[in-house]
Write a protein that holds these residues in place. Structure first.
Motif, PDB file in Angstrom:
ATOM      1  N   LYS A 154      40.034  47.743  43.167  1.00 34.27           N
ATOM      2  CA  LYS A 154      39.909  46.312  42.476  1.00 34.27           C
ATOM      3  C   LYS A 154      39.773  46.389  40.964  1.00 34.27           C
ATOM      4  O   LYS A 154      40.019  45.485  40.236  1.00 34.27           O
ATOM      5  CB  LYS A 154      38.948  45.331  42.979  1.00 34.27           C
ATOM      6  CG  LYS A 154      39.019  45.133  44.482  1.00 34.27           C
ATOM      7  CD  LYS A 154      40.103  44.289  44.709  1.00 34.27           C
ATOM      8  CE  LYS A 154      40.522  43.849  46.264  1.00 34.27           C
ATOM      9  NZ  LYS A 154      39.498  42.760  46.592  1.00 34.27           N
ATOM     10  N   GLU A 155      39.223  47.563  40.403  1.00 29.69           N
ATOM     11  CA  GLU A 155      38.901  47.564  39.193  1.00 29.69           C
ATOM     12  C   GLU A 155      39.492  49.106  38.689  1.00 29.69           C
ATOM     13  O   GLU A 155      39.039  50.011  39.054  1.00 29.69           O
ATOM     14  CB  GLU A 155      37.650  47.338  38.801  1.00 29.69           C
ATOM     15  CG  GLU A 155      37.058  47.496  37.393  1.00 29.69           C
ATOM     16  CD  GLU A 155      35.671  47.274  37.240  1.00 29.69           C
ATOM     17  OE1 GLU A 155      35.084  47.676  36.110  1.00 29.69           O
ATOM     18  OE2 GLU A 155      34.917  46.781  38.078  1.00 29.69           O
ATOM     19  N   ARG A 204      46.338  45.709  44.480  1.00 28.52           N
ATOM     20  CA  ARG A 204      45.379  44.675  44.547  1.00 28.52           C
ATOM     21  C   ARG A 204      44.396  44.682  43.362  1.00 28.52           C
ATOM     22  O   ARG A 204      43.238  44.100  43.308  1.00 28.52           O
ATOM     23  CB  ARG A 204      44.539  44.970  45.899  1.00 28.52           C
ATOM     24  CG  ARG A 204      45.246  44.826  47.104  1.00 28.52           C
ATOM     25  CD  ARG A 204      44.436  45.074  48.252  1.00 28.52           C
ATOM     26  NE  ARG A 204      45.231  45.125  49.455  1.00 28.52           N
ATOM     27  CZ  ARG A 204      44.516  45.448  50.719  1.00 28.52           C
ATOM     28  NH1 ARG A 204      43.302  45.633  50.718  1.00 28.52           N
ATOM     29  NH2 ARG A 204      45.420  45.382  51.869  1.00 28.52           N
ATOM     30  N   GLU A 264      42.442  43.920  40.219  1.00 35.19           N
ATOM     31  CA  GLU A 264      42.014  42.630  39.621  1.00 35.19           C
ATOM     32  C   GLU A 264      41.454  42.757  38.043  1.00 35.19           C
ATOM     33  O   GLU A 264      41.668  41.963  37.241  1.00 35.19           O
ATOM     34  CB  GLU A 264      40.822  41.748  40.386  1.00 35.19           C
ATOM     35  CG  GLU A 264      41.483  41.491  41.723  1.00 35.19           C
ATOM     36  CD  GLU A 264      40.290  40.834  42.371  1.00 35.19           C
ATOM     37  OE1 GLU A 264      38.931  40.692  42.023  1.00 35.19           O
ATOM     38  OE2 GLU A 264      40.417  40.461  43.496  1.00 35.19           O
ATOM     39  N   THR A 279      51.046  39.037  40.329  1.00 33.94           N
ATOM     40  CA  THR A 279      49.963  40.009  40.743  1.00 33.94           C
ATOM     41  C   THR A 279      48.663  39.417  40.914  1.00 33.94           C
ATOM     42  O   THR A 279      48.412  38.102  40.588  1.00 33.94           O
ATOM     43  CB  THR A 279      49.957  41.229  39.895  1.00 33.94           C
ATOM     44  OG1 THR A 279      49.458  40.571  38.560  1.00 33.94           O
ATOM     45  CG2 THR A 279      51.085  41.756  39.429  1.00 33.94           C
ATOM     46  N   SER A 280      47.588  40.203  41.254  1.00 32.43           N
ATOM     47  CA  SER A 280      46.373  39.845  41.501  1.00 32.43           C
ATOM     48  C   SER A 280      45.515  39.742  40.340  1.00 32.43           C
ATOM     49  O   SER A 280      44.237  39.808  40.332  1.00 32.43           O
ATOM     50  CB  SER A 280      45.575  40.671  42.692  1.00 32.43           C
ATOM     51  OG  SER A 280      45.714  41.918  42.443  1.00 32.43           O
ATOM     52  N   LEU A 281      46.111  40.570  39.077  1.00 30.39           N
ATOM     53  CA  LEU A 281      45.102  40.673  38.086  1.00 30.39           C
ATOM     54  C   LEU A 281      44.715  39.577  37.233  1.00 30.39           C
ATOM     55  O   LEU A 281      45.320  38.499  37.130  1.00 30.39           O
ATOM     56  CB  LEU A 281      46.198  41.305  36.930  1.00 30.39           C
ATOM     57  CG  LEU A 281      45.503  42.219  35.877  1.00 30.39           C
ATOM     58  CD1 LEU A 281      44.872  43.332  36.429  1.00 30.39           C
ATOM     59  CD2 LEU A 281      46.479  42.580  35.028  1.00 30.39           C
ATOM     60  N   LYS A 282      43.103  39.650  37.076  1.00 27.51           N
ATOM     61  CA  LYS A 282      42.455  38.422  36.862  1.00 27.51           C
ATOM     62  C   LYS A 282      41.800  38.914  35.345  1.00 27.51           C
ATOM     63  O   LYS A 282      41.411  37.908  34.815  1.00 27.51           O
ATOM     64  CB  LYS A 282      41.357  38.184  37.691  1.00 27.51           C
ATOM     65  CG  LYS A 282      41.831  37.619  39.077  1.00 27.51           C
ATOM     66  CD  LYS A 282      40.708  37.517  39.911  1.00 27.51           C
ATOM     67  CE  LYS A 282      41.539  36.570  41.095  1.00 27.51           C
ATOM     68  NZ  LYS A 282      40.366  36.209  42.186  1.00 27.51           N
ATOM     69  N   GLU A 283      41.571  40.027  34.993  1.00 25.64           N
ATOM     70  CA  GLU A 283      41.051  40.493  33.611  1.00 25.64           C
ATOM     71  C   GLU A 283      41.694  41.508  33.114  1.00 25.64           C
ATOM     72  O   GLU A 283      41.972  42.719  33.794  1.00 25.64           O
ATOM     73  CB  GLU A 283      39.407  40.654  34.016  1.00 25.64           C
ATOM     74  CG  GLU A 283      38.815  41.246  32.668  1.00 25.64           C
ATOM     75  CD  GLU A 283      37.262  41.491  32.896  1.00 25.64           C
ATOM     76  OE1 GLU A 283      36.781  42.359  32.102  1.00 25.64           O
ATOM     77  OE2 GLU A 283      36.755  41.021  33.894  1.00 25.64           O
ATOM     78  N   HIS A 304      47.606  34.863  36.790  1.00 25.18           N
ATOM     79  CA  HIS A 304      46.612  34.195  37.544  1.00 25.18           C
ATOM     80  C   HIS A 304      45.437  34.765  36.393  1.00 25.18           C
ATOM     81  O   HIS A 304      44.314  34.743  36.845  1.00 25.18           O
ATOM     82  CB  HIS A 304      46.302  34.797  38.723  1.00 25.18           C
ATOM     83  CG  HIS A 304      47.426  34.116  39.657  1.00 25.18           C
ATOM     84  ND1 HIS A 304      47.405  32.810  40.221  1.00 25.18           N
ATOM     85  CD2 HIS A 304      48.601  34.997  40.378  1.00 25.18           C
ATOM     86  CE1 HIS A 304      48.650  32.677  41.009  1.00 25.18           C
ATOM     87  NE2 HIS A 304      48.873  33.699  40.985  1.00 25.18           N
ATOM     88  N   GLU A 314      42.526  35.392  34.128  1.00 23.53           N
ATOM     89  CA  GLU A 314      41.479  34.653  33.693  1.00 23.53           C
ATOM     90  C   GLU A 314      40.556  34.704  32.737  1.00 23.53           C
ATOM     91  O   GLU A 314      40.152  34.212  31.901  1.00 23.53           O
ATOM     92  CB  GLU A 314      40.316  34.475  35.069  1.00 23.53           C
ATOM     93  CG  GLU A 314      40.849  34.044  36.276  1.00 23.53           C
ATOM     94  CD  GLU A 314      39.899  33.941  37.218  1.00 23.53           C
ATOM     95  OE1 GLU A 314      38.851  34.528  37.180  1.00 23.53           O
ATOM     96  OE2 GLU A 314      40.215  33.341  38.567  1.00 23.53           O
TER      97      GLU A 314
END
Length: 250
Positions: free
Chosen positions: A36-37, A63, A65, A90-94, A120, A122
């Motif tokens: 995730k990171e 996956r 993020e 994609t699931s990338l948020k940061e 997506h 944030e």
């Protein structure tokens, strides 16, 4: 594998890596892992490495993020590949790309991904990336086009000029804007800016004259205003607060 993935993310920053590492990591990202990171900050990845990494990020099985690429020797060329990633559902948020020489040209490329309704993201960190007012205008335009997700934007250490500051201030007034945190000043000046805005109801960075009469500032307030005046973004040339000082001695 989730716990190990988190640990791996912390081990890859400042590890003397080059673009040669990115091909293998791209394979990992696209292999349906629970990673995730990924923190690859302070490595010599360069644009070629990021382009390789993006082949894994674009994979629907990825996956990830959180991706940190600050201080990796990147230029505007990395932004085109990352814009494609941002627009590929994609699931990338940061995304952290601070301390890279992206310049306005890179930001404009990145904005193509931010404008995509599939994006997506944030949190976006672009501090110390040699961005000027043209880059700020592009970001403001992109966030007006797609305001639904980004809640934090860090532009500390760049120089937007007064027009860039106005673009961001106008954006924050847009009822559709979801930004909750916007940074482009140093910590002390940012705190001072919020303090003064709370008093006068206007962003002091857009003013030439600031009248603080009839306000009891105290030592703390004066110190905050001093911090604001020392910031390069502040264009104030007239400050009126004599009456408030006199009040303190009545």
């Amino acid at each position: 594998m989730g716990t190990n993935s988190t640990d791996i993310a912390s081990w890859l920053n400042d590890c003397g890596l080059t673009d040669k590492s990115c091909s293998a990591l791209a394979t990992v990202l696209g292999s349906d892992t629970s990673l995730k990171e990924l923190n690859m900050s302070n490595n010599n990845l360069h644009d070629s490495g990021v382009k390789l990494l993006c082949t894994g990020l674009e994979n629907m099985k990825c996956r990830l993020e959180i991706l940190r690429l600050n201080d990796c020797g990147l230029t505007y060329k990395s932004c085109s590949a990352l814009a494609t990633v941002l627009g590929s559902d994609t699931s990338l948020k940061e995304l952290n790309m601070s301390n890279n020489n992206l310049q306005d040209s890179g930001v404009k490329l990145l904005c193509a991904g931010l404008e995509n309704m599939k994006c997506h993201l944030e949190i976006l960190r672009l501090s110390d990336c040699s961005i000027t007012e043209e880059g700020y205008k592009a970001l403001a335009s992109a966030l007006r086009s797609n305001p639904s997700h980004l809640i934090e934007l860090d532009l500390t250490g760049n120089d937007p000029g007064q027009s860039g500051v106005k673009e961001l201030s106008d954006l924050l007034q847009d009822p559709n804007c979801q930004l909750k945190t916007l940074r482009f000043l140093g910590p002390a000046a940012d705190e001072a800016c919020q303090y003064v805005t709370g008093i006068v109801g206007k962003n002091p960075l857009l003013l030439r004259e600031l009248n603080l009469s009839e306000h009891e500032l105290g030592d703390t307030g004066v110190n905050q205003i001093a911090a604001l005046l020392q910031d390069k973004h502040c264009q104030l040339n007239t400050l009126i607060y004599v009456f408030s000082l006199l009040q303190g001695h009545l």
